[in-house]
Design a protein around this motif. Structure first.
Motif, short mmCIF file in Angstrom:
data_model
loop_
_atom_site.label_atom_id
_atom_site.label_comp_id
_atom_site.label_asym_id
_atom_site.label_seq_id
_atom_site.Cartn_x
_atom_site.Cartn_y
_atom_site.Cartn_z
N ILE A 117 0.88 -1.05 -0.18
CA ILE A 117 0.23 0.09 -0.11
C ILE A 117 0.67 1.09 0.03
N ALA A 118 0.51 2.07 -0.86
CA ALA A 118 1.40 3.45 -0.96
C ALA A 118 0.54 4.28 0.08
N PRO A 139 2.75 -8.77 -5.50
CA PRO A 139 2.11 -8.43 -7.14
C PRO A 139 1.46 -7.18 -7.32
N PHE A 140 0.79 -6.40 -6.08
CA PHE A 140 -0.04 -5.28 -6.48
C PHE A 140 0.44 -4.37 -5.62
N VAL A 141 0.42 -3.11 -6.24
CA VAL A 141 0.72 -1.72 -5.55
C VAL A 141 -0.68 -0.95 -5.49
N VAL A 142 -1.21 -0.58 -4.34
CA VAL A 142 -2.59 0.01 -4.56
C VAL A 142 -2.48 1.27 -3.77
N ASP A 143 -3.09 2.50 -3.98
CA ASP A 143 -2.94 3.71 -3.26
C ASP A 143 -4.43 4.00 -2.83
N GLY A 144 -4.53 5.30 -2.27
CA GLY A 144 -5.64 5.65 -1.58
C GLY A 144 -6.63 6.53 -2.43
N VAL A 145 -6.37 6.86 -3.85
CA VAL A 145 -7.36 7.63 -4.70
C VAL A 145 -8.51 6.97 -4.38
N ASN A 146 -9.57 8.28 -4.14
CA ASN A 146 -10.89 7.92 -3.74
C ASN A 146 -11.78 8.40 -5.14
N ILE A 201 -2.54 10.78 -10.79
CA ILE A 201 -3.25 9.55 -11.09
C ILE A 201 -2.81 8.84 -12.27
N GLN A 202 -2.45 9.64 -13.31
CA GLN A 202 -2.30 8.95 -14.69
C GLN A 202 -0.73 8.39 -14.53
N ALA A 203 0.25 9.19 -13.85
CA ALA A 203 1.30 8.46 -13.56
C ALA A 203 1.36 7.15 -12.91
N ALA A 204 0.20 7.14 -11.76
CA ALA A 204 0.13 5.92 -11.20
C ALA A 204 -0.33 4.83 -11.90
N ARG A 205 -1.28 5.11 -12.83
CA ARG A 205 -2.04 4.09 -13.66
C ARG A 205 -0.94 3.45 -14.48
N GLU A 206 -0.09 4.32 -15.09
CA GLU A 206 0.71 4.02 -16.12
C GLU A 206 1.78 2.97 -15.52
N ARG A 207 1.89 2.93 -14.05
CA ARG A 207 2.87 2.15 -13.58
C ARG A 207 2.06 1.05 -12.81
N GLY A 208 0.82 1.03 -13.20
CA GLY A 208 0.09 -0.33 -12.75
C GLY A 208 -0.27 -0.21 -11.44
N ALA A 209 -0.55 0.90 -10.63
CA ALA A 209 -1.08 0.73 -9.25
C ALA A 209 -2.69 0.73 -9.47
N ILE A 210 -3.28 0.22 -8.30
CA ILE A 210 -4.54 0.05 -8.34
C ILE A 210 -5.27 0.97 -7.19
N SER A 211 -6.36 1.60 -7.52
CA SER A 211 -7.01 2.49 -6.58
C SER A 211 -8.31 1.77 -6.11
N PRO A 212 -8.29 0.88 -5.26
CA PRO A 212 -9.55 0.17 -4.56
C PRO A 212 -10.71 1.06 -4.19
N LEU A 213 -10.37 2.12 -3.53
CA LEU A 213 -11.39 3.22 -3.26
C LEU A 213 -12.35 3.61 -4.46
N ALA A 214 -11.43 4.05 -5.43
CA ALA A 214 -12.10 4.65 -6.64
C ALA A 214 -12.54 3.64 -7.40
N GLU A 215 -12.27 2.48 -7.47
CA GLU A 215 -12.77 1.33 -8.22
C GLU A 215 -14.12 0.77 -7.62
N VAL A 216 -14.42 1.01 -6.23
CA VAL A 216 -15.65 0.57 -5.66
C VAL A 216 -16.44 1.84 -5.57
N GLY A 217 -16.00 3.07 -5.89
CA GLY A 217 -16.92 4.06 -6.09
C GLY A 217 -17.31 4.82 -4.79
N ILE A 218 -16.02 4.97 -3.70
CA ILE A 218 -15.90 5.40 -2.28
C ILE A 218 -15.53 6.91 -2.41
N SER A 219 -16.31 7.69 -2.01
CA SER A 219 -16.05 9.12 -2.00
C SER A 219 -15.27 9.77 -0.75
N LYS A 220 -14.81 10.84 -0.85
CA LYS A 220 -14.10 11.39 0.47
C LYS A 220 -14.92 11.24 1.74
#
Length: 273
Positions: free
Chosen positions: A22-23, A116-123, A134-153
């Motif tokens: 986790i970043a 195998p996975f690096v995840v961050d806290g992007v919501n 966010i673009q830089a993180a995506r280009e390097r394969g980072a995953i954003s679980p909060l955003a993926e599930v649709g969790i707001s601040k």
């Protein structure tokens, strides 16, 4: 989707990962991600915090305390964005180079340690703002679980409170480089100066604030509801003196008050024109 449903989806995401790095900045978003990762994965979750001049020492200390409280394994690494002129020249996409450095550090570390996975806290709300990092993180394969599930601040704070995390209402604290207008060169000395200025005000009891640096001028931003109290009940002369000792020549108070992403206002105006 109900909040508890989103929480269950987050848990499923981590269950499927089996291991995750986790970043982890110590902010409320990445801390929630670290908490859920640890609850699901235990020792197979690792929180990693990047130490650089753009992170307040107090924030690093908070990150360590919070990680210890949660029980998650925690590691600190150094990043060297200050050596990149694309970052220090402070262009509008500065965050791209910051996150590039971060994930160029975390990705090989994760590979070395077998994660195998690096995840961050992007919501989900972050996706609505101008966030080149966010673009830089995506280009390097980072995953954003909060955003993926649709969790707001707001939902991050609600979930954190629901999980009894004592820092659920912790103010947002982006890196110190966000205190400078685009185009003004960033130096270690300037970062330390603005960081010390914010620490000074926090020690006086003011929490949700920013000190924006415009060359030799400090512009204090407080929550709008706190401005009258600040003017009426604070020794302004003493504050000016303290800021001048730090190296500022002029000290001003923003009458609009603190608003997240305010420095992006100049970008909005450029688009309009």
């Amino acid at each position: 989707m109900q909040l508890n449903e989103k929480l269950e989806k987050l848990k499923v995401l981590f269950t499927d990962m089996e291991q995750a790095l986790i970043a982890y900045s110590g902010g409320v978003d990445s801390t929630l991600v670290a908490k859920i990762a640890y609850d699901v994965l235990g020792e197979k979750a690792l929180a990693v915090t990047a130490m650089s001049p753009s992170l307040l020492p107090e924030e690093l200390e908070d990150a360590e305390i919070q990680a210890a409280t949660m029980g998650i394994r925690h590691q600190i690494v150094e990043t060297n964005e200050m050596e990149n002129p694309n970052y220090t020249s402070n262009p509008v996409n500065r965050c791209y180079f910051c996150k590039s450095e971060l994930h160029d550090t975390l990705k090989p570390l994760a590979k070395k340690l077998g994660y195998p996975f690096v995840v961050d806290g992007v919501n989900a709300d972050d996706l609505q703002d101008y966030r080149p990092g966010i673009q830089a993180a995506r280009e390097r394969g980072a995953i954003s679980p909060l955003a993926e599930v649709g969790i707001s601040k707001l939902e991050v704070r609600q979930l954190s409170q629901q999980l009894d995390l004592p820092w659920w209402n912790k103010p947002a604290q982006p890196c110190l480089s966000s205190r400078f207008p685009y185009g003004e060169e960033i130096t270690v000395a300037k970062l330390q100066r603005v960081g010390r200025a914010e620490i000074y005000l926090r020690k006086l009891g003011w929490e949700n604030l920013r000190v924006r640096s415009h060359e030799d001028t400090a512009r204090i931003e407080l929550a709008p509801e706190n401005i009258k109290d600040f003017v009426a009940n604070t020794d302004l002369t003493k504050i000016v003196s303290a800021f001048q000792e730090l190296g500022f020549m002029f000290v001003t108070l923003d009458l609009e008050g603190y608003r997240s992403g305010k420095l992006n206002q100049v970008l909005e105006e450029r688009i309009k024109n």
